[in-house]
Scaffold this motif. Structure first.
Motif, PDB file in Angstrom:
ATOM      1  N   LEU A   1      48.001  35.455  40.346  1.00 59.32           N
ATOM      2  CA  LEU A   1      48.009  35.060  41.754  1.00 59.32           C
ATOM      3  C   LEU A   1      46.590  35.092  42.316  1.00 59.32           C
ATOM      4  N   GLY A   2      45.854  36.126  41.949  1.00 58.14           N
ATOM      5  CA  GLY A   2      44.479  36.245  42.416  1.00 58.14           C
ATOM      6  C   GLY A   2      43.590  35.123  41.903  1.00 58.14           C
ATOM      7  N   LEU A   3      43.788  34.725  40.646  1.00 60.29           N
ATOM      8  CA  LEU A   3      42.977  33.646  40.086  1.00 60.29           C
ATOM      9  C   LEU A   3      43.226  32.318  40.798  1.00 60.29           C
ATOM     10  N   LYS A   4      44.410  32.184  41.369  1.00 60.46           N
ATOM     11  CA  LYS A   4      44.751  30.947  42.085  1.00 60.46           C
ATOM     12  C   LYS A   4      44.289  30.988  43.544  1.00 60.46           C
ATOM     13  N   THR A   5      43.803  32.157  43.976  1.00 58.69           N
ATOM     14  CA  THR A   5      43.389  32.322  45.375  1.00 58.69           C
ATOM     15  C   THR A   5      41.867  32.364  45.431  1.00 58.69           C
ATOM     16  N   GLU A   6      41.268  31.357  46.004  1.00 59.72           N
ATOM     17  CA  GLU A   6      39.815  31.206  45.964  1.00 59.72           C
ATOM     18  C   GLU A   6      39.068  32.435  46.459  1.00 59.72           C
ATOM     19  N   ALA A   7      39.565  33.067  47.534  1.00 63.53           N
ATOM     20  CA  ALA A   7      38.827  34.162  48.171  1.00 63.53           C
ATOM     21  C   ALA A   7      38.760  35.416  47.308  1.00 63.53           C
ATOM     22  N   VAL A   8      39.652  35.564  46.315  1.00 54.65           N
ATOM     23  CA  VAL A   8      39.695  36.813  45.536  1.00 54.65           C
ATOM     24  C   VAL A   8      39.551  36.555  44.046  1.00 54.65           C
ATOM     25  N   THR A   9      39.055  35.394  43.676  1.00 58.55           N
ATOM     26  CA  THR A   9      38.904  35.091  42.246  1.00 58.55           C
ATOM     27  C   THR A   9      38.033  36.128  41.553  1.00 58.55           C
ATOM     28  N   GLN A  10      36.997  36.584  42.243  1.00 65.62           N
ATOM     29  CA  GLN A  10      36.113  37.596  41.663  1.00 65.62           C
ATOM     30  C   GLN A  10      36.897  38.860  41.314  1.00 65.62           C
TER      31      GLN A  10
ATOM     32  N   LYS B   1      43.454  38.253  52.332  1.00 65.74           N
ATOM     33  CA  LYS B   1      42.651  38.329  51.108  1.00 65.74           C
ATOM     34  C   LYS B   1      42.214  39.756  50.801  1.00 65.74           C
ATOM     35  N   HIS B   2      42.063  40.585  51.840  1.00 67.42           N
ATOM     36  CA  HIS B   2      41.551  41.933  51.619  1.00 67.42           C
ATOM     37  C   HIS B   2      42.564  42.813  50.886  1.00 67.42           C
ATOM     38  N   ILE B   3      43.825  42.734  51.270  1.00 71.21           N
ATOM     39  CA  ILE B   3      44.828  43.575  50.591  1.00 71.21           C
ATOM     40  C   ILE B   3      45.039  43.070  49.165  1.00 71.21           C
ATOM     41  N   LEU B   4      44.961  41.773  48.960  1.00 70.16           N
ATOM     42  CA  LEU B   4      45.102  41.242  47.601  1.00 70.16           C
ATOM     43  C   LEU B   4      43.930  41.692  46.737  1.00 70.16           C
ATOM     44  N   SER B   5      42.724  41.636  47.283  1.00 74.08           N
ATOM     45  CA  SER B   5      41.535  42.039  46.526  1.00 74.08           C
ATOM     46  C   SER B   5      41.585  43.518  46.166  1.00 74.08           C
ATOM     47  N   THR B   6      41.972  44.362  47.125  1.00 79.77           N
ATOM     48  CA  THR B   6      42.030  45.807  46.860  1.00 79.77           C
ATOM     49  C   THR B   6      43.123  46.140  45.861  1.00 79.77           C
ATOM     50  N   THR B   7      44.263  45.454  45.955  1.00 80.09           N
ATOM     51  CA  THR B   7      45.353  45.704  45.004  1.00 80.09           C
ATOM     52  C   THR B   7      44.932  45.294  43.602  1.00 80.09           C
TER      53      THR B   7
ATOM     54  N   ALA C   1      40.103  39.210  40.933  1.00 83.37           N
ATOM     55  CA  ALA C   1      41.124  38.932  39.920  1.00 83.37           C
ATOM     56  C   ALA C   1      40.514  38.886  38.531  1.00 83.37           C
ATOM     57  N   SER C   2      39.340  38.272  38.410  1.00 83.92           N
ATOM     58  CA  SER C   2      38.705  38.195  37.089  1.00 83.92           C
ATOM     59  C   SER C   2      38.271  39.568  36.606  1.00 83.92           C
ATOM     60  N   PHE C   3      37.778  40.414  37.529  1.00 85.52           N
ATOM     61  CA  PHE C   3      37.433  41.782  37.163  1.00 85.52           C
ATOM     62  C   PHE C   3      38.663  42.535  36.660  1.00 85.52           C
ATOM     63  N   ALA C   4      39.762  42.435  37.425  1.00 85.41           N
ATOM     64  CA  ALA C   4      40.984  43.175  37.077  1.00 85.41           C
ATOM     65  C   ALA C   4      41.521  42.718  35.726  1.00 85.41           C
ATOM     66  N   LEU C   5      41.585  41.407  35.539  1.00 87.71           N
ATOM     67  CA  LEU C   5      42.133  40.880  34.290  1.00 87.71           C
ATOM     68  C   LEU C   5      41.251  41.265  33.105  1.00 87.71           C
ATOM     69  N   LYS C   6      39.937  41.224  33.294  1.00 86.23           N
ATOM     70  CA  LYS C   6      39.036  41.617  32.210  1.00 86.23           C
ATOM     71  C   LYS C   6      39.239  43.097  31.851  1.00 86.23           C
ATOM     72  N   ASP C   7      39.404  43.953  32.865  1.00 83.50           N
ATOM     73  CA  ASP C   7      39.634  45.374  32.600  1.00 83.50           C
ATOM     74  C   ASP C   7      40.935  45.596  31.839  1.00 83.50           C
ATOM     75  N   ILE C   8      41.963  44.849  32.204  1.00 81.99           N
ATOM     76  CA  ILE C   8      43.264  45.010  31.543  1.00 81.99           C
ATOM     77  C   ILE C   8      43.201  44.510  30.106  1.00 81.99           C
ATOM     78  N   ILE C   9      42.616  43.334  29.918  1.00 86.35           N
ATOM     79  CA  ILE C   9      42.591  42.742  28.577  1.00 86.35           C
ATOM     80  C   ILE C   9      41.710  43.542  27.633  1.00 86.35           C
ATOM     81  N   ASN C  10      40.742  44.279  28.174  1.00 87.22           N
ATOM     82  CA  ASN C  10      39.917  45.137  27.318  1.00 87.22           C
ATOM     83  C   ASN C  10      40.744  46.230  26.658  1.00 87.22           C
ATOM     84  N   ASP C  11      41.833  46.637  27.309  1.00 90.84           N
ATOM     85  CA  ASP C  11      42.662  47.733  26.797  1.00 90.84           C
ATOM     86  C   ASP C  11      43.992  47.276  26.213  1.00 90.84           C
TER      87      ASP C  11
END
Length: 907
Positions: free
Chosen positions: A559-568, A526-532, A570-580
């Motif tokens: 993938l992150g949204l489907k992984t319970e441990a890194v949903t936070q 989960k840590h490498i997925l969260s950092t990526t 993933a949501s941050f990353a997706l929000k940052d991307i969709i803002n731009d």
């Protein structure tokens, strides 16, 4: 009995002190009053009398200490009370008491006696400062010469003399320390005392130097036994020297002591004091004047590597921290000297400097994981900040210096790769340890940001090559990969935010390669997925310019949204991307995955809000290209929430779970509606109009959500029309919620109006007038009816804010003015009811006062003057009386809101 009326005398002071210190707070309700009496007595004129009476060894230790504190307080703050002809009497009386306690310490090991004696020392030191300019210019010489010779018992000669020497050392230490608290003197007087102290330092220097020299003649077992007075004399002499260094005594005046410090630092019992003394010495910026001395002591600093190695082997973190601070103090404040040495052409000097830089490297690469195994490597980051800043600040020969130091920064990257790796047992760490590591990693990232100007693209190239190599040759070592990705993220995030000239996006092959690598990384942890995900999120604006690599980035987020441990993450990353970025081509995947995550129930409520915001922005993007699909998604998403909210509204009994769920659904729906409208503002109006026309003509569909009104919205990409359709369906449920909770649960009512406020604020921000249709009119009428359901207790913060928003949106339309005028007057009447209660009740509702005045001020600033014309003269007077009462409230923000309204009203 009123304790404050008790007279200030010795008998009463003694009685109250003993009662205060022997009675617990629980059993004595008068203890706070006793404390206040003691403080007042200490400042009274009688304290000059009873203070001395209490300094009597026949009395309790608490009484003696209080008496000493009284005299210290009087000398410190009320010295002007003392007549000039009484100065000698005061001085002699202090010396008499001080010597009495000093000699008694030999027979009485009570620590409280030592505290009393120290307080008397402080008093004499303060007195000496007041008199050093005129009446007692030789105070330092007198203290040194007089006190050690006050010996009456020959059989105790040596111990007594040593005890008195300790008094002298303590007094000399206190002089500069007490100087810092001379706040009651003017600047000129303080300057004169400062000058006089520095002028007399040569006397102190000779005295301390004689002591240090005499210590060398004693046997080691006597000298360094921590139970001996000789050891205490050495320890206190070092503290005295430190005190004068911090006072401003410069290196050239104390060079004879430095060698002693480098000797004592190797003694375990004197290590802390010696290191602190040297750290204070080398921290002075004035040392730049003594270049030769700095180079002279650098070999001694380098020899500390052996001591550092010893502490590392013994796992003595405290020792490592102390040594690190010392070495850094030497390095950070002598950077210009170091630069000059590297450019001097002297190979011997350059070799020493290289060793010093390697010592700093060793401190940064301290073995073990921070903060569990070591706690000192983070201290070195400031050195690297300072080094980079100083290098870039040099105009001449800067390129040569950058060439010299660039390899050190590259080596630093290697160290960071190691220090950033998570420990094998990281998941077993405490929350505090994890938080400290999080801050530590941020500090490393900040250090790398500082390095961008020196090794910008070289750094990216280095990190990418290492990451590629690791993925290809050591793909299972996720810890190194995670550390490298974290480092990439730190650099790229800064470049992305600042558009730094240190990195050219026309040559962004490294970032393209990184995004291309995403599918090749094994996300087994989960840590490498969260950092990526964190790294991908930081690429938002860059991805907008490079849409060809968006699929990899979006796939990782999903993938992150489907992984319970890194949903936070993933949501941050997706929000940052969709803002731009425009993600309309990925909208189906994103909305579907977000919906699945919401249904799964493993997402925390605050992150559910973010997911709903992402869905709203995706729907807004999708409206432009596939209108009917967007509408279908919207119906599918909101219908379950509306049904659930309706069920909750009809419950006869509620509990905390019901309250929480109701508030959460209200939040989710307001997030969806506001994000739909806010996203619209980012779209190009011409493109939207074109898309609307083409979609409307081809689809010829409708979105029907009205209840009881048969409301229809023609196919259009007007997000506000869609939001209005949702509102018209929700408002009847809102009214049910208000009716059910009116007398039992104001929290839900507050949340309901807050939810409406979020939605309406998006309407206001769009700067476009509300369309005139039956839905708009129905919404307004329904909203106004909601207010008439409220009672006076439920008119709270967000109710007034929603009222203001309604007036802002619809007042300019003459069609609705009668209803809006009634609403405005109704809100006025409810606010004025606050004044019908007592003042305590008014004080308890400052939030209502604040919000109502804020709303009125905003209406006035928006030039809605005709609203206030609806109030008659008597009502306006009453309104100003309301504001006048508001000015009596203690809360800062409430006062500001009331004052702003008053100013806006009269301008």
């Amino acid at each position: 009995m009123d304790i404050s009326q008790i007279s200030y005398n010795t008998e009463n002071a003694e009685k109250i002190v003993n009662e205060f210190y022997t009675t617990s707070q629980v059993t004595n309700e008068f203890k706070p009053q006793l404390d206040q009496w003691l403080k007042s007595a200490q400042n009274s004129s009688e304290a000059w009398s009873f203070g001395w009476d209490l300094i009597d060894m026949k009395k309790s230790a608490n009484c003696q200490f209080y008496g000493a504190s009284c005299i210290y307080n009087k000398v410190s703050k009320h010295f002007s009370d003392v007549p000039t002809d009484q100065y000698d009497t005061l001085k002699n009386k202090l010396l008499e008491k001080l010597l009495l306690y000093a000699t008694s310490l030999l027979d009485n090991k009570n620590q409280q006696i030592r505290f009393i004696q120290r307080k008397l020392n402080s008093t004499l030191a303060k007195l000496a400062l007041y008199l050093i300019q005129d009446q007692w210019q030789n105070c330092i010489q007198d203290i040194i010469a007089t006190i050690p010779n006050c010996i009456n018992e020959p059989d105790k000669h040596e111990d007594q003399r040593n005890q008195l020497i300790l008094i002298v050392i303590d007094l000399l230490t206190l002089l500069p320390e007490e100087y810092s608290s001379l706040s009651n003197l003017n600047k000129l007087k303080r300057t004169q005392i400062n000058s006089q102290l520095k002028k007399n330092f040569h006397t102190i220097k000779e005295y301390l130097l004689n002591l240090f020299n005499s210590f060398n003649t004693l046997p080691t077992n006597i000298l360094l036994s921590t139970s001996s007075l000789y050891f205490n004399m050495i320890e206190n002499s070092i503290k005295c020297l430190t005190s004068w260094i911090e006072f401003g005594i410069q290196m050239d005046q104390i060079q004879q002591f430095i060698d002693y410090m480098f000797v004592y630092i190797y003694n375990d019992s004197l290590f802390d004091q010696s290191a602190e003394c040297l750290t204070s010495l080398f921290s002075s910026e004035d040392n730049l004047k003594y270049t030769n001395s700095i180079f002279k002591y650098m070999p001694k600093i380098l020899e500390l590597q052996n001591l550092l190695t010893k502490y590392i082997e013994e796992k003595d973190n405290d020792g490592c921290v102390v040594l690190t601070k010392l070495v850094l103090a030497f390095g950070e404040n002598q950077l210009s000297v170091i630069f000059d040495g590297f450019l001097s052409g002297n190979d011997q000097v350059k070799q020493i400097l290289l060793q010093f830089m390697n010592l700093i490297m060793n401190l940064t690469s301290m073995p073990g994981n921070f903060p569990v195994d070591e706690e000192s490597s983070d201290l070195t980051f400031v050195f690297w900040y300072s080094l980079q800043d100083t290098l870039l600040g040099i105009d001449q020969v800067s390129n040569d210096l950058q060439t010299i130091f660039r390899p050190f920064f590259m080596n630093l990257l290697e160290i960071f790769i190691i220090k950033l790796q998570l420990a094998n047992n990281y998941d077993d760490w405490t929350d505090e340890e994890k938080e400290r590591l999080r801050c530590y990693r941020i500090d490393i990232g900040d250090t790398m940001v500082y390095m961008i100007s020196l090794i910008g693209e070289i750094m990216l190239e280095f990190l990418m090559k290492r990451l590629v190599s690791c993925i290809e040759n050591d793909s299972d070592n996720w810890r190194i990969q995670e550390a490298l990705i974290y480092m990439l993220q730190s650099v790229v995030s800064e470049l992305n935010e600042s558009c730094s000239p240190d990195f050219s996006y026309s040559n962004d092959v490294y970032l393209v390669n990184f995004v291309d690598l995403l599918p090749k990384i094994k996300y087994t942890n989960k840590h490498i997925l969260s950092t990526t995900l964190l790294a991908v999120g930081s690429l938002g604006s860059w991805l907008e310019r490079n849409p060809s690599v968006l699929p990899n980035a979006i796939s990782l987020c999903l993938l992150g949204l489907k992984t319970e441990a890194v949903t936070q993450s993933a949501s941050f990353a997706l929000k940052d991307i969709i803002n731009d970025c425009d993600l309309s081509s990925f909208a189906d995947q994103i909305i579907s995955t977000c919906q699945e995550a919401l249904k799964a129930g493993f997402v925390a409520q605050n992150y559910e809000n973010r997911l709903m915001s992402i869905i709203g922005m995706c729907l807004s993007d999708l409206l432009i290209v596939e209108y009917q699909k967007s509408i279908n998604w919207l119906q599918n998403l909101v219908e379950p929430y509306i049904i659930k909210l309706s069920e909750l509204a009809q419950l006869k009994q509620t509990d905390k779970n019901t309250q929480s769920l109701t508030c959460h659904i209200l939040n989710l729906l307001s997030q969806l509606m506001s994000s739909l409208i806010q996203r619209q503002q980012n779209h190009n109006s011409t493109d939207i109009m074109t898309a609307n026309d083409s979609t409307a003509s081809s689809a010829n569909t409708s979105f029907q959500l009205g209840i009881g009104h048969g409301a229809m919205v023609n196919s259009s990409n007007d997000e506000r029309a869609i939001v209005n359709s949702l509102l018209i369906k929700l408002i009847p449920i809102y009214k049910q919620i208000i009716t059910r909770n009116l007398s039992t649960d104001l929290i839900i009512i507050d949340k309901l109006f807050e939810s409406i406020s979020v939605t309406l604020s998006s309407n206001i921000a769009s700067n476009n007038p509300q369309p005139e249709n039956e839905i708009t009119e129905a919404i307004l009428n329904e909203l106004i009816q909601m207010f008439y359901i409220l009672n006076e207790n439920s008119w709270r913060k967000y109710a007034y804010e929603v009222c203001r928003q309604i007036l802002i949106i619809w007042w300019k339309n003459d069609k609705y003015k009668n209803n809006l005028e009634s609403l405005f007057l109704f809100s006025y009447q409810n606010a004025m009811k606050l004044m019908t209660r007592d003042m305590n009740w008014f004080h308890d509702h400052t939030d209502v006062v604040e919000q109502y005045c804020t709303c009125l001020a905003k209406l006035l600033k928006s030039k809605y003057y005709d609203l206030f014309e609806k109030l008659n003269e008597e009502s306006l007077v009453y309104l100003l009386k309301f504001a006048q009462l508001g000015l009596q409230l203690p809360e800062q923000y409430t006062l500001r809101a009331v004052a702003t309204f008053i100013v806006s009203f009269f301008l």
